[in-house]
Design a protein around this motif. Structure first.
Motif, mmCIF file in Angstrom:
data_model
loop_
_atom_site.group_PDB
_atom_site.id
_atom_site.type_symbol
_atom_site.label_atom_id
_atom_site.label_comp_id
_atom_site.label_asym_id
_atom_site.label_seq_id
_atom_site.Cartn_x
_atom_site.Cartn_y
_atom_site.Cartn_z
ATOM 1 N N ASP A 140 -5.364 3.990 -5.790
ATOM 2 C CA ASP A 140 -5.666 5.731 -6.522
ATOM 3 C C ASP A 140 -5.216 6.402 -5.176
ATOM 4 O OD1 ASP A 140 -8.034 5.447 -5.964
ATOM 5 O OD2 ASP A 140 -8.592 6.317 -6.980
ATOM 6 N N ARG A 141 -5.750 6.054 -3.920
ATOM 7 C CA ARG A 141 -5.259 7.160 -2.714
ATOM 8 C C ARG A 141 -3.951 6.985 -2.563
ATOM 9 N NH1 ARG A 141 -9.806 3.829 -1.734
ATOM 10 N NH2 ARG A 141 -9.389 2.588 0.195
ATOM 11 N N HIS A 142 -3.104 6.346 -3.351
ATOM 12 C CA HIS A 142 -1.558 6.069 -2.750
ATOM 13 C C HIS A 142 -0.701 7.004 -3.836
ATOM 14 C CE1 HIS A 142 -2.429 4.345 0.357
ATOM 15 N NE2 HIS A 142 -3.619 3.109 -0.021
ATOM 16 N N PRO A 143 0.543 8.035 -3.249
ATOM 17 C CA PRO A 143 0.928 8.306 -4.564
ATOM 18 C C PRO A 143 2.500 7.483 -5.289
ATOM 19 C CG PRO A 143 2.442 8.124 -2.315
ATOM 20 C CD PRO A 143 0.918 8.260 -2.419
ATOM 21 N N SER A 144 2.315 6.002 -5.268
ATOM 22 C CA SER A 144 3.079 4.816 -5.708
ATOM 23 C C SER A 144 2.026 3.327 -5.293
ATOM 24 C CB SER A 144 3.740 4.956 -5.435
ATOM 25 O OG SER A 144 4.345 4.494 -4.055
ATOM 26 N N VAL A 145 2.005 2.970 -6.233
ATOM 27 C CA VAL A 145 2.177 1.099 -5.799
ATOM 28 C C VAL A 145 2.791 0.748 -4.720
ATOM 29 C CG1 VAL A 145 2.360 -0.825 -6.629
ATOM 30 C CG2 VAL A 145 1.255 0.803 -7.691
ATOM 31 N N THR A 146 4.331 1.565 -4.263
ATOM 32 C CA THR A 146 5.325 1.005 -3.193
ATOM 33 C C THR A 146 4.620 1.330 -1.802
ATOM 34 O OG1 THR A 146 6.556 0.821 -4.940
ATOM 35 C CG2 THR A 146 7.596 1.060 -2.627
ATOM 36 N N GLU A 147 3.640 2.674 -2.327
ATOM 37 C CA GLU A 147 3.063 3.286 -1.047
ATOM 38 C C GLU A 147 2.346 2.114 -0.424
ATOM 39 O OE1 GLU A 147 4.160 5.918 0.670
ATOM 40 O OE2 GLU A 147 6.206 5.831 0.725
ATOM 41 N N ALA A 148 1.374 1.824 -1.664
ATOM 42 C CA ALA A 148 0.506 1.250 -0.878
ATOM 43 C C ALA A 148 0.543 -0.337 -0.730
ATOM 44 C CB ALA A 148 -0.315 1.585 -2.578
ATOM 45 N N ALA B 5 2.832 -0.590 1.068
ATOM 46 C CA ALA B 5 3.532 -1.043 2.504
ATOM 47 C C ALA B 5 2.538 -0.821 3.790
ATOM 48 C CB ALA B 5 3.673 0.873 2.554
ATOM 49 N N ARG B 6 1.079 -1.124 3.622
ATOM 50 C CA ARG B 6 0.185 -1.473 4.289
ATOM 51 C C ARG B 6 -0.267 -3.535 3.813
ATOM 52 N NH1 ARG B 6 -4.262 2.020 5.776
ATOM 53 N NH2 ARG B 6 -3.211 3.992 6.301
ATOM 54 N N VAL B 7 0.039 -4.045 3.282
ATOM 55 C CA VAL B 7 0.194 -4.643 3.200
ATOM 56 C C VAL B 7 1.487 -5.768 3.657
ATOM 57 C CG1 VAL B 7 0.451 -7.197 1.461
ATOM 58 C CG2 VAL B 7 -0.385 -4.439 0.969
ATOM 59 N N PRO B 8 0.871 -6.751 4.703
ATOM 60 C CA PRO B 8 1.687 -7.524 5.424
ATOM 61 C C PRO B 8 2.680 -8.211 4.836
ATOM 62 C CG PRO B 8 -0.197 -8.106 6.583
ATOM 63 C CD PRO B 8 -0.180 -7.636 5.050
ATOM 64 N N GLY B 9 4.132 -8.242 5.275
ATOM 65 C CA GLY B 9 5.628 -8.768 4.252
ATOM 66 C C GLY B 9 5.363 -9.445 3.509
ATOM 67 N N ARG B 10 4.887 -10.574 4.073
ATOM 68 C CA ARG B 10 5.330 -12.113 3.163
ATOM 69 C C ARG B 10 3.660 -12.178 2.881
ATOM 70 N NH1 ARG B 10 0.266 -13.732 5.229
ATOM 71 N NH2 ARG B 10 -0.403 -13.547 7.752
ATOM 72 N N ARG B 11 3.150 -10.746 2.128
ATOM 73 C CA ARG B 11 2.209 -10.871 1.439
ATOM 74 C C ARG B 11 2.807 -10.236 -0.137
ATOM 75 N NH1 ARG B 11 -4.252 -11.579 2.804
ATOM 76 N NH2 ARG B 11 -3.859 -13.313 0.702
ATOM 77 N N ARG B 12 3.319 -8.774 0.506
ATOM 78 C CA ARG B 12 4.224 -8.158 -0.395
ATOM 79 C C ARG B 12 4.435 -8.478 -1.805
ATOM 80 N NH1 ARG B 12 6.701 -4.842 3.513
ATOM 81 N NH2 ARG B 12 5.456 -3.699 4.871
ATOM 82 N N VAL C 110 -5.922 -3.146 -4.909
ATOM 83 C CA VAL C 110 -6.899 -2.722 -6.134
ATOM 84 C C VAL C 110 -7.561 -1.394 -6.256
ATOM 85 C CG1 VAL C 110 -7.577 -3.506 -8.803
ATOM 86 C CG2 VAL C 110 -6.155 -4.960 -7.319
ATOM 87 N N THR C 111 -8.283 -1.367 -5.455
ATOM 88 C CA THR C 111 -8.877 -0.385 -5.169
ATOM 89 C C THR C 111 -8.944 1.150 -4.710
ATOM 90 O OG1 THR C 111 -11.218 -1.542 -3.532
ATOM 91 C CG2 THR C 111 -11.566 -1.694 -5.598
ATOM 92 N N GLY C 112 -7.967 0.483 -3.941
ATOM 93 C CA GLY C 112 -7.152 2.322 -3.213
ATOM 94 C C GLY C 112 -6.268 2.799 -4.080
#
Length: 88
Positions: free
Chosen positions: A52-60, A62-69, A48-50
């Motif tokens: 604004d550093r990504h062009p979309s929520v989907t891009e943000a 991408a760094r989250v492990p698949g099972r938690r996305r 949540v705090t980061g």
């Protein structure tokens, strides 16, 4: 009225929201609508705090492990509905 949550758009933490760190994650308090939300994972707080550093929520997400996305996407949609995060 808020527009529907769109993970293809960029979002950011609403400037009217304060986060208070907690061992489980954080409490989010909206000074405008006086809502309180629980961010139940430190990784969600980081996301949540980061946003604004990504062009979309989907891009943000991408760094989250698949099972938690999916869970984090639901949490972000809920935070958007509560006006805790807003489109950029």
């Amino acid at each position: 009225m808020n527009s529907p949550f769109d993970a293809g758009r960029p979002y950011r933490l609403n400037p009217s929201v304060a986060l208070r760190p907690e061992p489980f994650g954080a409490l989010a308090y909206h000074f405008g609508n006086r809502r309180l939300s629980f961010l139940k994972a430190p990784e969600l707080v980081e996301l949540v705090t980061g946003l604004d550093r990504h062009p979309s929520v989907t891009e943000a997400l991408a760094r989250v492990p698949g099972r938690r996305r999916a869970a984090f996407l639901r949490a972000l949609a809920s935070l958007a509905a509560a006006d805790m995060i807003i489109p950029q």
